[in-house]
Design a protein around this motif. Structure first.
Motif, PDB file in Angstrom:
ATOM      1  N   MET A   1       0.826  -1.218   0.000  1.00  0.00           N
ATOM      2  CA  MET A   1       0.000   0.000   0.000  1.00  0.00           C
ATOM      3  C   MET A   1       0.853   1.258   0.000  1.00  0.00           C
ATOM      4  O   MET A   1       0.462   2.274  -0.555  1.00  0.00           O
ATOM      5  CB  MET A   1      -0.903   0.017   1.240  1.00  0.00           C
ATOM      6  CG  MET A   1      -2.101  -0.874   1.123  1.00  0.00           C
ATOM      7  SD  MET A   1      -3.363  -0.161   0.079  1.00  0.00           S
ATOM      8  CE  MET A   1      -4.674  -1.354   0.270  1.00  0.00           C
TER       9      MET A   1
ATOM     10  N   PRO B   1       2.832  -0.428  -8.084  1.00  0.00           N
ATOM     11  CA  PRO B   1       1.792  -1.362  -7.671  1.00  0.00           C
ATOM     12  C   PRO B   1       2.203  -2.824  -7.839  1.00  0.00           C
ATOM     13  O   PRO B   1       2.867  -3.173  -8.815  1.00  0.00           O
ATOM     14  CB  PRO B   1       0.609  -1.023  -8.584  1.00  0.00           C
ATOM     15  CG  PRO B   1       1.208  -0.356  -9.763  1.00  0.00           C
ATOM     16  CD  PRO B   1       2.482   0.271  -9.320  1.00  0.00           C
TER      17      PRO B   1
ATOM     18  N   LYS C   1      -4.820   3.044  -4.629  1.00  0.00           N
ATOM     19  CA  LYS C   1      -4.835   1.680  -4.085  1.00  0.00           C
ATOM     20  C   LYS C   1      -5.898   1.519  -3.003  1.00  0.00           C
ATOM     21  O   LYS C   1      -6.282   0.412  -2.673  1.00  0.00           O
ATOM     22  CB  LYS C   1      -3.468   1.341  -3.474  1.00  0.00           C
ATOM     23  CG  LYS C   1      -2.392   1.135  -4.493  1.00  0.00           C
ATOM     24  CD  LYS C   1      -1.092   0.871  -3.780  1.00  0.00           C
ATOM     25  CE  LYS C   1       0.055   0.882  -4.745  1.00  0.00           C
ATOM     26  NZ  LYS C   1       1.349   0.900  -4.067  1.00  0.00           N
TER      27      LYS C   1
END
Lengths: 163, 68
Positions: A99, A104, B37
């Protein structure tokens, strides 16, 4: 009735150290406003995933019993406790890093293959140590082959695509 | 859900740490929200928008999926 001093020390000492570490961690996190909704999200997700890991370990243990391997209650409970708490912690840390990183994480076949290898090695090493029988490591050959095959196939396909 | 936090932060010359202090969350939360995210709760989205003197719609862009 015989009381195992080592067992009592390990059980209650481990629990005391765990609670102390958890409390100190929370205290430090509170200072950095770390106990926020992202923290709750990550650790709830980790707990959810750890139940899947525990389910997998229950199936492995049932399979071992079906193959005629004798496992004691304490051994089974110890393995389940370790698998559940261990996977909860590892997945939580992994999600926390994922996170906060700018790149990613992607669930590619290569990552899945590496994950299968690591998980099977850890699982069967723990079982081997706890049962004092190295033959349990042989059970990790099949999942390891699957992991290596998955990762190598994906790498080969990626190389062919880039050429 | 996309958002304009990074853009607004840069225009107002606010660091991630400063924004996180204003809205009362960790810097990691701001990083995760900025990168898409993690979708914040309505309360946190409101607090972030308030920190920029904007409405929620101006900061967060809701994209409907599969709706023609």
């Amino acid at each position: 009735m015989e009381i195992s001093i080592g067992g009592v020390l390990g059980l209650y000492g481990g629990m005391t150290c765990g609670i102390l570490g958890w409390w100190l961690g929370r205290r430090k996190a509170r200072k950095n406003r770390g106990l926020d909704e992202l923290h709750d999200h990550i650790w709830q997700k980790a707990r959810s995933f750890s139940w899947y890991v525990t389910l997998g370990v229950i199936y492995v243990l049932f399979s071992l019993i079906m193959f005629g391997i004798e496992l004691s209650t304490a051994m089974v409970l110890g393995i389940l406790l370790l698998a559940h708490l261990g996977s909860w912690g590892i997945i939580g840390v992994f999600l926390t890093i994922s996170m906060s990183s700018s790149v990613p994480f992607q669930l590619t076949p290569v990552n899945v293959g590496i994950g299968i290898n690591v998980a099977s090695l850890i699982t069967f090493t723990i079982i081997s140590i706890m049962t004092n029988n190295w033959l349990f490591l042989l059970f990790s050959i099949l999942p390891n082959m699957m992991g290596i095959f998955t990762a190598l196939t994906a790498l080969r396909l990626n190389r062919n695509d880039s050429e | 859900m996309k958002n304009r936090i990074r853009e607004l932060r840069k225009s107002k010359k606010i660091t991630q740490e400063e924004l996180s202090k204003v809205v009362g969350v960790s810097r990691q939360s701001i990083i995760a929200i900025e990168s898409g995210k993690f979708n914040p709760s309505l309360e946190l989205a409101y607090n972030i928008s308030k920190a920029f003197n904007c409405t929620i719609e101006e900061v967060f862009i809701f994209e409907e999926e599969g709706m023609d």
